[in-house]
Design an enzyme around this catalytic site. Structure first.
Site, PDB file in Angstrom:
ATOM      1  CB  VAL A 100      -4.499   8.630   9.962  1.00  0.00           C
ATOM      2  CG1 VAL A 100      -3.433   7.953   8.163  1.00  0.00           C
ATOM      3  CG2 VAL A 100      -5.955   8.902   9.576  1.00  0.00           C
ATOM      4  CG  HIS A 116       0.169   5.781   5.360  1.00  0.00           C
ATOM      5  ND1 HIS A 116      -0.505   4.483   5.067  1.00  0.00           N
ATOM      6  CD2 HIS A 116       1.003   4.996   4.809  1.00  0.00           C
ATOM      7  CE1 HIS A 116      -0.037   3.140   4.350  1.00  0.00           C
ATOM      8  NE2 HIS A 116       0.834   3.592   4.133  1.00  0.00           N
ATOM      9  CB  CYS A 127       3.675  28.722   3.085  1.00  0.00           C
ATOM     10  SG  CYS A 127       2.270  28.284   4.887  1.00  0.00           S
ATOM     11  CB  CYS A 176      -3.311  28.449   4.422  1.00  0.00           C
ATOM     12  SG  CYS A 176      -1.742  28.801   5.407  1.00  0.00           S
ATOM     13  CB  CYS A 179       0.907  31.313   2.107  1.00  0.00           C
ATOM     14  SG  CYS A 179       0.069  30.177   2.056  1.00  0.00           S
ATOM     15  CB  SER A 217      -1.330  -4.705   7.938  1.00  0.00           C
ATOM     16  OG  SER A 217      -1.163  -4.022   6.255  1.00  0.00           O
ATOM     17  CB  SER A 218      -5.111  -6.357   3.769  1.00  0.00           C
ATOM     18  OG  SER A 218      -5.143  -5.147   3.188  1.00  0.00           O
ATOM     19  NE  ARG A 243     -11.655 -11.480  13.645  1.00  0.00           N
ATOM     20  CZ  ARG A 243     -11.498 -12.738  14.109  1.00  0.00           C
ATOM     21  NH1 ARG A 243     -10.881 -14.209  13.841  1.00  0.00           N
ATOM     22  NH2 ARG A 243     -11.810 -12.491  15.798  1.00  0.00           N
TER      23      ARG A 243
END
Length: 291
Positions: A100, A116, A127, A176, A179, A217-218, A243
């Site tokens: 991310v 993700h 909203c 927020c 709203c 990535s695992s 790794r």
């Protein structure tokens, strides 16, 4: 050149590639991963906990606020730049990242799906308003001047900007401004589903490729492993650079047990360009997440 790396170049050369990346790619940028060798055991908050428990939500936002200060300073490493260069060669059908941190985009990659979500945005669960995380940080600083004063940055920050701090009492959570609803970082929590449109776009990248490269990535969670299984089912070669063991090792044509940064640099130098490849659908660009 290492023999295994020669094998990888032989398999990938001349093929349009889809790439899947994980937290292991960003460790050289100072962002710890979840499951790599030597990583600190973590117990990430679930979506259900976040929306249903006010105390846990306050604790999470306090930790995220501290972690944000660390994450926003992270810079792309040589692995990110290598993938951007491979894209410029016209080799990639697209890049799917489980991270991310937005470091691929910072390095110049354009055909990116943030599977993700992204840490630089916040969404209102009531909203749907999208809020810039930097703007929210200013509000949180104002709401929590006493809490923030004199507090040093946390030394251990997870890939989702969750900082390892225990004193979260008194932290004020922002609502927020549109709203008054509940704000949540705009990334997928454990127990939350990746939006179907995003998954479909990622599958399309794999379908358009002739091989899949996995870096850092695992493949522990199904959200990433499904693309490896999809490529293998189509009899497309899968190359994994990581790794440590992954759940996709049995499906890989080659598993390269090595660091991602140096391996991707070598691939970037060794892979030839593909004439006419890599234009891809218009959705595959740096910009708003495919929802």
């Amino acid at each position: 050149m290492d023999g295994q790396l020669r094998d990888v170049l032989e398999i990938l050369s001349g093929r349009p590639l889809a790439v899947l990346t994980g937290a292991g790619l960003s460790t050289d940028s100072g962002i710890p991963d979840y499951r790599g060798p030597g990583s600190v055991p973590r117990n990430p908050m679930t979506y259900q906990q976040f929306v249903s428990d006010e105390l846990l939500r306050r604790r999470y936002w306090a930790r995220n606020h501290a972690g944000w200060r660390h994450m926003r300073r992270a810079q792309p490493n040589s692995g990110h730049f290598a993938l951007a260069e491979i894209e410029r060669k016209g080799v990639l059908t697209g890049l799917i990242t489980q991270n991310v941190d937005r470091l691929h985009q910072a390095a110049g990659s354009r055909k990116v799906i943030d599977l993700h979500g992204r840490f630089d945005q916040v969404i209102c669960l009531d909203c749907g308003t999208i809020v810039d995380r930097a703007a929210l940080a200013v509000r949180l600083e104002s709401l929590n001047e006493d809490w923030t004063a004199g507090r040093a940055d946390a030394g251990d920050v997870a890939p989702d900007a969750d900082a390892d701090i225990s004193d979260t009492d008194g932290f004020v959570v922002a609502a927020c401004e549109v709203c008054g609803g509940m704000l949540k970082p705009d990334f997928v929590y454990f127990g939350e589903n990746v939006p179907k449109s995003r998954v479909a776009a990622a599958y399309a990248m794999v379908d358009a490729a002739a091989a899949l490269l996995v870096a850092g990535s695992s493949l522990t969670v199904m959200s990433g492993l499904r693309f490896v299984r999809h490529a293998a089912k189509q009899e497309k070669p899968v190359v994994i650079i990581n790794r440590g063991q992954t759940r996709g090792d049995g499906l890989a044509a080659v598993k390269l047990e090595a660091g991602t940064s140096e391996s991707l640099q070598a691939l970037s130098a060794g892979l030839p360009g593909l004439a006419g490849a890599g234009s891809g659908p218009a959705d595959w660009h740096a910009g708003p997440v495919i929802r």
